[in-house]
Write a protein that holds these residues in place. Structure first.
Motif, PDB file in Angstrom:
ATOM      1  N   ALA A 265       0.824  -1.205   0.000  1.00 61.14           N
ATOM      2  CA  ALA A 265       0.000   0.000   0.000  1.00 61.14           C
ATOM      3  C   ALA A 265       0.861   1.259   0.000  1.00 61.14           C
ATOM      4  O   ALA A 265       0.590   2.207  -0.748  1.00 61.14           O
ATOM      5  N   VAL A 266       1.903   1.271   0.811  1.00 54.65           N
ATOM      6  CA  VAL A 266       2.796   2.428   0.865  1.00 54.65           C
ATOM      7  C   VAL A 266       3.474   2.638  -0.483  1.00 54.65           C
ATOM      8  O   VAL A 266       3.521   3.757  -1.012  1.00 54.65           O
TER       9      VAL A 266
ATOM     10  N   GLN B 112      -4.194   5.962  -6.042  1.00 58.15           N
ATOM     11  CA  GLN B 112      -5.176   6.192  -4.995  1.00 58.15           C
ATOM     12  C   GLN B 112      -5.390   4.837  -4.340  1.00 58.15           C
ATOM     13  O   GLN B 112      -5.686   3.853  -5.016  1.00 58.15           O
ATOM     14  N   VAL B 113      -5.234   4.752  -3.036  1.00 54.72           N
ATOM     15  CA  VAL B 113      -5.189   3.472  -2.344  1.00 54.72           C
ATOM     16  C   VAL B 113      -6.344   3.355  -1.357  1.00 54.72           C
ATOM     17  O   VAL B 113      -6.597   4.268  -0.582  1.00 54.72           O
ATOM     18  N   VAL B 114      -7.026   2.208  -1.415  1.00 57.59           N
ATOM     19  CA  VAL B 114      -8.019   1.855  -0.407  1.00 57.59           C
ATOM     20  C   VAL B 114      -7.540   0.564   0.243  1.00 57.59           C
ATOM     21  O   VAL B 114      -7.366  -0.453  -0.426  1.00 57.59           O
ATOM     22  N   VAL B 115      -7.308   0.621   1.527  1.00 54.26           N
ATOM     23  CA  VAL B 115      -6.857  -0.536   2.281  1.00 54.26           C
ATOM     24  C   VAL B 115      -8.088  -1.195   2.900  1.00 54.26           C
ATOM     25  O   VAL B 115      -8.896  -0.525   3.542  1.00 54.26           O
ATOM     26  N   VAL B 116      -8.239  -2.495   2.689  1.00 54.90           N
ATOM     27  CA  VAL B 116      -9.331  -3.259   3.292  1.00 54.90           C
ATOM     28  C   VAL B 116      -8.728  -4.160   4.356  1.00 54.90           C
ATOM     29  O   VAL B 116      -7.804  -4.925   4.072  1.00 54.90           O
ATOM     30  N   ASP B 117      -9.243  -4.061   5.568  1.00 57.17           N
ATOM     31  CA  ASP B 117      -8.712  -4.852   6.668  1.00 57.17           C
ATOM     32  C   ASP B 117      -9.819  -5.083   7.674  1.00 57.17           C
ATOM     33  O   ASP B 117     -10.673  -4.223   7.863  1.00 57.17           O
ATOM     34  N   LYS B 118      -9.803  -6.222   8.335  1.00 62.08           N
ATOM     35  CA  LYS B 118     -10.815  -6.468   9.363  1.00 62.08           C
ATOM     36  C   LYS B 118     -10.440  -5.818  10.686  1.00 62.08           C
ATOM     37  O   LYS B 118     -11.245  -5.719  11.582  1.00 62.08           O
TER      38      LYS B 118
ATOM     39  N   LEU C  53      -3.038   4.743   7.069  1.00 61.33           N
ATOM     40  CA  LEU C  53      -3.252   6.001   6.346  1.00 61.33           C
ATOM     41  C   LEU C  53      -2.186   7.027   6.684  1.00 61.33           C
ATOM     42  O   LEU C  53      -1.757   7.791   5.819  1.00 61.33           O
ATOM     43  N   LYS C  54      -1.759   7.060   7.927  1.00 62.19           N
ATOM     44  CA  LYS C  54      -0.723   8.015   8.318  1.00 62.19           C
ATOM     45  C   LYS C  54       0.568   7.739   7.553  1.00 62.19           C
ATOM     46  O   LYS C  54       1.270   8.659   7.158  1.00 62.19           O
ATOM     47  N   GLU C  55       0.872   6.462   7.343  1.00 59.15           N
ATOM     48  CA  GLU C  55       2.064   6.108   6.588  1.00 59.15           C
ATOM     49  C   GLU C  55       1.913   6.450   5.110  1.00 59.15           C
ATOM     50  O   GLU C  55       2.879   6.778   4.444  1.00 59.15           O
ATOM     51  N   LEU C  56       0.689   6.354   4.602  1.00 62.50           N
ATOM     52  CA  LEU C  56       0.455   6.626   3.189  1.00 62.50           C
ATOM     53  C   LEU C  56       0.460   8.108   2.877  1.00 62.50           C
ATOM     54  O   LEU C  56       0.672   8.508   1.742  1.00 62.50           O
ATOM     55  N   GLY C  57       0.221   8.920   3.860  1.00 66.80           N
ATOM     56  CA  GLY C  57       0.126  10.354   3.622  1.00 66.80           C
ATOM     57  C   GLY C  57      -1.328  10.777   3.589  1.00 66.80           C
ATOM     58  O   GLY C  57      -2.235   9.954   3.541  1.00 66.80           O
ATOM     59  N   PRO C  58      -1.583  12.065   3.580  1.00 66.46           N
ATOM     60  CA  PRO C  58      -2.945  12.561   3.752  1.00 66.46           C
ATOM     61  C   PRO C  58      -3.849  12.426   2.529  1.00 66.46           C
ATOM     62  O   PRO C  58      -5.058  12.408   2.665  1.00 66.46           O
ATOM     63  N   ALA C  59      -3.292  12.351   1.346  1.00 68.33           N
ATOM     64  CA  ALA C  59      -4.131  12.398   0.141  1.00 68.33           C
ATOM     65  C   ALA C  59      -4.286  11.024  -0.491  1.00 68.33           C
ATOM     66  O   ALA C  59      -3.423  10.159  -0.383  1.00 68.33           O
ATOM     67  N   ASP C  60      -5.400  10.836  -1.162  1.00 71.84           N
ATOM     68  CA  ASP C  60      -5.636   9.660  -2.001  1.00 71.84           C
ATOM     69  C   ASP C  60      -5.484   8.329  -1.272  1.00 71.84           C
ATOM     70  O   ASP C  60      -4.908   7.382  -1.796  1.00 71.84           O
ATOM     71  N   ALA C  61      -6.013   8.249  -0.050  1.00 70.22           N
ATOM     72  CA  ALA C  61      -5.983   6.997   0.683  1.00 70.22           C
ATOM     73  C   ALA C  61      -7.227   6.893   1.556  1.00 70.22           C
ATOM     74  O   ALA C  61      -7.717   7.890   2.065  1.00 70.22           O
ATOM     75  N   ALA C  62      -7.740   5.685   1.696  1.00 72.74           N
ATOM     76  CA  ALA C  62      -8.918   5.435   2.526  1.00 72.74           C
ATOM     77  C   ALA C  62      -8.832   4.025   3.090  1.00 72.74           C
ATOM     78  O   ALA C  62      -8.063   3.198   2.610  1.00 72.74           O
TER      79      ALA C  62
END
Length: 124
Positions: free
Chosen positions: A6-7, A15-21, A29-38
């Motif tokens: 993801a990083v 643009q990254v969407v992380v799916v996790d239980k 998200l903090k590691e990915l940065g503020p934009a284009d991540a959910a």
């Protein structure tokens, strides 16, 4: 592995969407940065959630064009302690979850007349 993927995808401009239980996944998200991540919190082992997961992924950025199947579990259990329920749990996430996510992703792409890629990752 999933976090590193993801990083790296985010660094490449995706643009990254992380799916996790795990609901604590927001730290990714903090590691990915503020934009284009959910983050979408969901359990891929559940049999009927995959279409909903993809709909939730599409909310911030539109129809996804890349699916990276990296979800996998294998709790450390001694062979003599393994039960049928243990194997069902592992199978439901590692194989069925991957297959159903890939099917839902492919159907969504076809409905949108788009193209995309699926990357399946496995490890011991």
């Amino acid at each position: 592995m999933g976090r590193a993927i993801a990083v790296r995808m985010r660094e490449a401009g995706a643009q990254v969407v992380v799916v996790d239980k795990n609901p604590d996944t927001a730290r990714i998200l903090k590691e990915l940065g503020p934009a284009d991540a959910a983050v979408v919190v969901a359990d891929l082992s559940e049999p009927h959630v995959h279409t909903d997961i993809l709909a939730r992924c599409a909310e911030p950025f539109g129809v996804p064009t890349i699916l990276v199947n990296d979800a996998g579990i294998y709790p450390n259990v001694a062979l003599l302690d393994a039960t049928p329920e243990f194997f069902d749990m592992v199978y439901a996430t590692n194989l069925r979850g991957l297959a159903l996510m890939s099917i839902a992703f492919s159907r969504q792409l076809l409905a949108a007349a788009g193209t995309g890629s699926i990357v399946n990752i496995a490890s011991v």
